[in-house]
Design a protein around this motif. Sequence first.
Motif, PDB file in Angstrom:
ATOM      1  N   GLY A  17       0.810  -1.205   0.000  1.00 46.67           N
ATOM      2  CA  GLY A  17       0.000   0.000   0.000  1.00 46.67           C
ATOM      3  C   GLY A  17       0.844   1.257   0.000  1.00 46.67           C
ATOM      4  O   GLY A  17       2.053   1.224  -0.264  1.00 46.67           O
ATOM      5  N   ALA A  18       0.206   2.371   0.289  1.00 45.16           N
ATOM      6  CA  ALA A  18       0.895   3.650   0.343  1.00 45.16           C
ATOM      7  C   ALA A  18       1.915   3.658   1.483  1.00 45.16           C
ATOM      8  O   ALA A  18       1.812   2.871   2.420  1.00 45.16           O
ATOM      9  N   PRO A  19       2.928   4.537   1.408  1.00 38.52           N
ATOM     10  CA  PRO A  19       3.921   4.621   2.493  1.00 38.52           C
ATOM     11  C   PRO A  19       3.295   5.010   3.816  1.00 38.52           C
ATOM     12  O   PRO A  19       2.173   5.533   3.874  1.00 38.52           O
ATOM     13  N   VAL A  20       4.029   4.783   4.902  1.00 35.14           N
ATOM     14  CA  VAL A  20       3.555   5.102   6.236  1.00 35.14           C
ATOM     15  C   VAL A  20       3.286   6.598   6.373  1.00 35.14           C
ATOM     16  O   VAL A  20       4.028   7.439   5.845  1.00 35.14           O
ATOM     17  N   GLN A  21       2.207   6.913   7.073  1.00 32.17           N
ATOM     18  CA  GLN A  21       1.896   8.289   7.453  1.00 32.17           C
ATOM     19  C   GLN A  21       1.995   8.349   8.970  1.00 32.17           C
ATOM     20  O   GLN A  21       1.073   7.952   9.680  1.00 32.17           O
ATOM     21  N   VAL A  22       3.131   8.817   9.458  1.00 30.03           N
ATOM     22  CA  VAL A  22       3.409   8.758  10.893  1.00 30.03           C
ATOM     23  C   VAL A  22       2.321   9.450  11.704  1.00 30.03           C
ATOM     24  O   VAL A  22       1.914   8.960  12.762  1.00 30.03           O
ATOM     25  N   ALA A  23       1.821  10.568  11.233  1.00 27.39           N
ATOM     26  CA  ALA A  23       0.814  11.336  11.973  1.00 27.39           C
ATOM     27  C   ALA A  23      -0.524  10.613  12.060  1.00 27.39           C
ATOM     28  O   ALA A  23      -1.364  10.971  12.893  1.00 27.39           O
ATOM     29  N   GLU A  24      -0.739   9.596  11.234  1.00 20.23           N
ATOM     30  CA  GLU A  24      -2.024   8.898  11.205  1.00 20.23           C
ATOM     31  C   GLU A  24      -2.018   7.591  11.997  1.00 20.23           C
ATOM     32  O   GLU A  24      -3.040   6.918  12.087  1.00 20.23           O
TER      33      GLU A  24
END
Length: 247
Positions: A17-24
């Motif tokens: 999937g899409a790269p990690v979104q740390v804030a999410e």
Amino acid sequence: MLILLPPSESKAAAGAGAPVQVAELGFPTLAPARERVLDALTTLCRGPGAQAVLGLSDGQAAEIGRNLALREAPALRAAELYTGVLYDNLGLATLGPAAAERAARQLVIFSGLWGLLRIEDRVPPYRLSMGVRLPPMGNLAAFWRPFVSEALGAVPGLVVDLRSATYGAAWQPGERSVAVRVVRDGKVVSHMAKATRGAVARSLLTSGTEPETPEKLARHLTDLGHRARLEKRPRDRGPWLITCDAG
């Protein structure tokens, strides 16, 4: 009720999937600390000493390149990322809808890189143990302890601790916690402990009950077929201990 898990050293080879979104990620108050550890790990892996610091063998040296690509690499659910013995016996993919909902709410995975993860959090494969001394923050368990304590300290209910000692060093919930020790023929075991702890976690999720006290937890595990015995707390205000026979 919270059920605390370690990660596994073995992980899925890649995400999709899409790269990690740390804030999410879950536990959003950890985001600044996560960014610090991620930056420090990337800096380490650009230099010559990464293999020694991370405790990698020559055959594992490719993990350094994987760590360098963490911000761009495809991510996957934590429920799919960890593939070790504990997670094989936990069997997240085969839980029914009600048990899966409880797993998303009750399971907390400790991580040297991310601090804490929920099973629905999407992160890429990585290599960083909680026992690593990562420059410049040093021992990661000590680094994460204040952040994890703040994030979990206000969460009510019994805490069932299925972590290894390395990850247990990052947070000790005290007298509301019950650690699970696994024995065979009266002796503490390590490898089989992972399988038994995974089975214990699955039993708690599929049974649909949430014991409120250590005594009720021990009785409940016995009713579910585990040979469980509640031990006396080793010290005042310390965690309780349940001993389970290896399955």
